[in-house]
Design an enzyme around this catalytic site. Structure first.
Site, PDB file in Angstrom:
ATOM      1  N   GLY A 158       0.775  -1.235   0.000  1.00  0.00           N
ATOM      2  CA  GLY A 158       0.000   0.000   0.000  1.00  0.00           C
ATOM      3  C   GLY A 158       0.805   1.283   0.000  1.00  0.00           C
ATOM      4  O   GLY A 158       0.229   2.370   0.135  1.00  0.00           O
ATOM      5  N   HIS A 163       9.941   6.574  -0.625  1.00  0.00           N
ATOM      6  CA  HIS A 163      10.791   7.193   0.402  1.00  0.00           C
ATOM      7  C   HIS A 163      10.325   6.722   1.786  1.00  0.00           C
ATOM      8  O   HIS A 163       9.144   6.814   2.113  1.00  0.00           O
ATOM      9  CB  HIS A 163      10.674   8.713   0.285  1.00  0.00           C
ATOM     10  CG  HIS A 163      11.667   9.469   1.108  1.00  0.00           C
ATOM     11  ND1 HIS A 163      12.557  10.370   0.554  1.00  0.00           N
ATOM     12  CD2 HIS A 163      11.927   9.474   2.433  1.00  0.00           C
ATOM     13  CE1 HIS A 163      13.313  10.890   1.514  1.00  0.00           C
ATOM     14  NE2 HIS A 163      12.942  10.353   2.669  1.00  0.00           N
ATOM     15  N   HIS A 165       8.876   6.140   5.086  1.00  0.00           N
ATOM     16  CA  HIS A 165       8.023   6.985   5.925  1.00  0.00           C
ATOM     17  C   HIS A 165       7.033   6.115   6.691  1.00  0.00           C
ATOM     18  O   HIS A 165       6.800   4.961   6.331  1.00  0.00           O
ATOM     19  CB  HIS A 165       7.261   8.008   5.071  1.00  0.00           C
ATOM     20  CG  HIS A 165       6.243   7.393   4.148  1.00  0.00           C
ATOM     21  ND1 HIS A 165       6.577   6.769   2.966  1.00  0.00           N
ATOM     22  CD2 HIS A 165       4.889   7.283   4.249  1.00  0.00           C
ATOM     23  CE1 HIS A 165       5.486   6.318   2.365  1.00  0.00           C
ATOM     24  NE2 HIS A 165       4.439   6.606   3.135  1.00  0.00           N
ATOM     25  N   GLN A 167       3.095   6.426   8.932  1.00  0.00           N
ATOM     26  CA  GLN A 167       1.889   7.251   8.994  1.00  0.00           C
ATOM     27  C   GLN A 167       1.274   7.158  10.381  1.00  0.00           C
ATOM     28  O   GLN A 167       1.476   6.182  11.099  1.00  0.00           O
ATOM     29  CB  GLN A 167       0.861   6.777   7.961  1.00  0.00           C
ATOM     30  CG  GLN A 167       1.404   6.802   6.554  1.00  0.00           C
ATOM     31  CD  GLN A 167       0.331   6.509   5.517  1.00  0.00           C
ATOM     32  OE1 GLN A 167      -0.750   7.082   5.543  1.00  0.00           O
ATOM     33  NE2 GLN A 167       0.637   5.600   4.602  1.00  0.00           N
ATOM     34  N   CYS A 195      -2.688 -10.078  32.723  1.00  0.00           N
ATOM     35  CA  CYS A 195      -2.648  -9.575  31.353  1.00  0.00           C
ATOM     36  C   CYS A 195      -2.280 -10.730  30.419  1.00  0.00           C
ATOM     37  O   CYS A 195      -1.263 -11.397  30.620  1.00  0.00           O
ATOM     38  CB  CYS A 195      -1.625  -8.450  31.252  1.00  0.00           C
ATOM     39  SG  CYS A 195      -1.110  -8.076  29.571  1.00  0.00           S
ATOM     40  N   PHE A 325     -11.880 -17.264   0.463  1.00  0.00           N
ATOM     41  CA  PHE A 325     -12.066 -18.066   1.667  1.00  0.00           C
ATOM     42  C   PHE A 325     -11.781 -17.233   2.915  1.00  0.00           C
ATOM     43  O   PHE A 325     -12.561 -17.235   3.873  1.00  0.00           O
ATOM     44  CB  PHE A 325     -11.147 -19.300   1.622  1.00  0.00           C
ATOM     45  CG  PHE A 325     -11.271 -20.175   2.841  1.00  0.00           C
ATOM     46  CD1 PHE A 325     -12.445 -20.872   3.092  1.00  0.00           C
ATOM     47  CD2 PHE A 325     -10.216 -20.291   3.739  1.00  0.00           C
ATOM     48  CE1 PHE A 325     -12.567 -21.675   4.223  1.00  0.00           C
ATOM     49  CE2 PHE A 325     -10.339 -21.082   4.880  1.00  0.00           C
ATOM     50  CZ  PHE A 325     -11.515 -21.783   5.122  1.00  0.00           C
ATOM     51  N   GLU A 326     -10.656 -16.495   2.900  1.00  0.00           N
ATOM     52  CA  GLU A 326     -10.287 -15.671   4.059  1.00  0.00           C
ATOM     53  C   GLU A 326     -11.318 -14.556   4.280  1.00  0.00           C
ATOM     54  O   GLU A 326     -11.768 -14.330   5.403  1.00  0.00           O
ATOM     55  CB  GLU A 326      -8.903 -15.046   3.860  1.00  0.00           C
ATOM     56  CG  GLU A 326      -7.747 -16.007   4.060  1.00  0.00           C
ATOM     57  CD  GLU A 326      -7.360 -16.765   2.799  1.00  0.00           C
ATOM     58  OE1 GLU A 326      -8.077 -16.686   1.773  1.00  0.00           O
ATOM     59  OE2 GLU A 326      -6.325 -17.464   2.841  1.00  0.00           O
TER      60      GLU A 326
HETATM   61 ZN   LIG Z   1      12.872  10.581  -1.417  1.00  0.00          ZN
HETATM   62 ZN   LIG Z   2       0.914  -7.024  30.060  1.00  0.00          ZN
END
Ligand SMILES: [Zn+2]
Ligand SMILES: [Zn+2]
Ligand SMILES: [Zn+2]
Length: 350
Positions: A158, A163, A165, A167, A195, A325-326
């Site tokens: 995507g 360059h 980077h 997001q 946890c 399928f997925e």
């Molecule tokens: Zn660049």
């Molecule tokens: Zn934890």
């Protein structure tokens, strides 16, 4: 024999089907090599992007001019916009609100590189510091509930510009995937009082078969019920629900461990397209109460954060295509057992 494995957090089943393919060289993809051409993210092209919202710069240099190490700008084509009110409404049985949020680009280097693995750990630490600084700034806005940092590398993952980077998108809602993780972790917590992510760290560290890097600050491993070949998770070994509370020691360690992980993936899979995603708790603990009705309130830690949720990074190499399928079942077929991919990544040349 294919095996069904259950993801302990989401309760979702996946299929590990080892005989379909299992060598890294079986996956064909376009390697992420520089294509060249004009690049708006290069130093000297600051006027080709929206104005910077943050930059780490040499002393004495002006905003939107050369002299920066890391630069953050608004996305020219944002998924959500920063100005306006949410204007929440019901339309019959449907709910809607305005597309308010923030969508920013973290430009990781002034020179044209296509992967953060070209950076030193010190320079990559600045990138992670920029994630933290921007999230801390945006979370002060009461309209926003949640922020996600992610990275797309390669057009198959995507990325429209090569360059290097990342997001950042901040949303006025808690997205579905995070809500499901919060709910699954709360179910586990209500049952065991611990946890689930801390338990996973402990068990993976003890068993070792799925571990890629066993660092004192961050565990890197292939999840038991991996959806995708070479899916790799990175979890801080100390409990913390919110990424934006990361310490400067952890930033330096994360930079080193994440770079090491990406280098192993690049060496094993020949510079694959990939995504990485930072999953973190909502900005305010009360926004974790997405399923309060059924499961009761989330356990809140005095001094900040949630006791049942734990931030982490998911790295997904884009080697296979998600097909009917997925999409239709949510059952993913993974041709590489995580024990096998962990072995490849442990042995990868650094
Ligand atoms: Zn660049
Ligand atoms: Zn934890
Ligand atoms: Zn996650």
């Amino acid at each position: 024999m294919p095996e069904l494995r259950r993801d302990p957090i989401l309760g979702r089943w996946n299929i590990i089907a080892a005989e379909r393919a299992s060598r890294p060289s079986d996956f064909h993809h376009e390697p992420t090599t520089p294509r060249g051409g004009f690049c708006p993210f290069d130093e000297g092209h600051e006027d080709k992007t929206p104005p910077e919202v943050l930059a780490y710069r040499e002393p004495g240099t002006q905003p939107d001019t050369p002299g920066w190490r890391v630069r953050v700008v608004s996305n020219k084509y944002p998924a959500l916009r920063i100005e306006g009110d949410l204007d929440k409404k019901g339309v019959g049985m449907y709910d809607r609100m305005q597309g308010i949020g923030a969508h920013e680009i973290i430009i990781e280097a002034p020179e044209h590189i296509v992967s953060p693995t070209s950076l030193s750990p010190e320079r990559f630490a600045d990138v992670i510091r920029a994630y933290k600084d921007r999230l801390n700034d945006l979370m002060g806005d009461p309209r926003f509930k949640f922020g996600i940092v992610f990275k797309n590398v390669g057009s198959a993952a995507g990325a429209s510009l090569e360059h290097s980077h990342s997001q950042l998108i901040v949303t006025p809602v808690v997205p579905n995937v995070i809500a499901r993780e919060l709910r699954g972790a709360l179910e586990f917590y209500n049952f065991r009082g611990r946890c689930i992510f801390c338990d996973i760290v402990r068990q993976e560290h003890e068993q070792g078969v799925r571990v890629v890097i066993d660092d004192p600050d961050f565990l890197v491993f292939e999840p038991f019920a991996s959806r995708f070949p070479f899916e790799t998770w990175l979890i801080p070994t100390r409990h913390e629900s919110q990424f934006e509370r990361i310490t400067s020691h952890q930033i330096n360690r994360l930079a080193a461990v994440l770079l090491d992980t990406l280098r192993r993936l690049e060496a094993t899979l020949e510079a694959p397209p990939y995504n990485y995603i930072v999953h973190s708790a909502p900005f305010r603990v009360q926004d974790a109460e997405v399923f309060r009705g059924a499961l009761g309130p989330p356990p809140i830690i005095e001094g900040g954060g949630l006791e049942h949720y734990h931030w982490h990074i998911e790295i997904i190499p884009r080697l296979t295509r998600v097909a009917g399928f997925e999409w239709g079942t949510g059952l993913y077929i993974n041709p590489v057992p995580p024990e096998t991919s962990a072995e490849y990544l442990r042995e990868a040349v650094r």
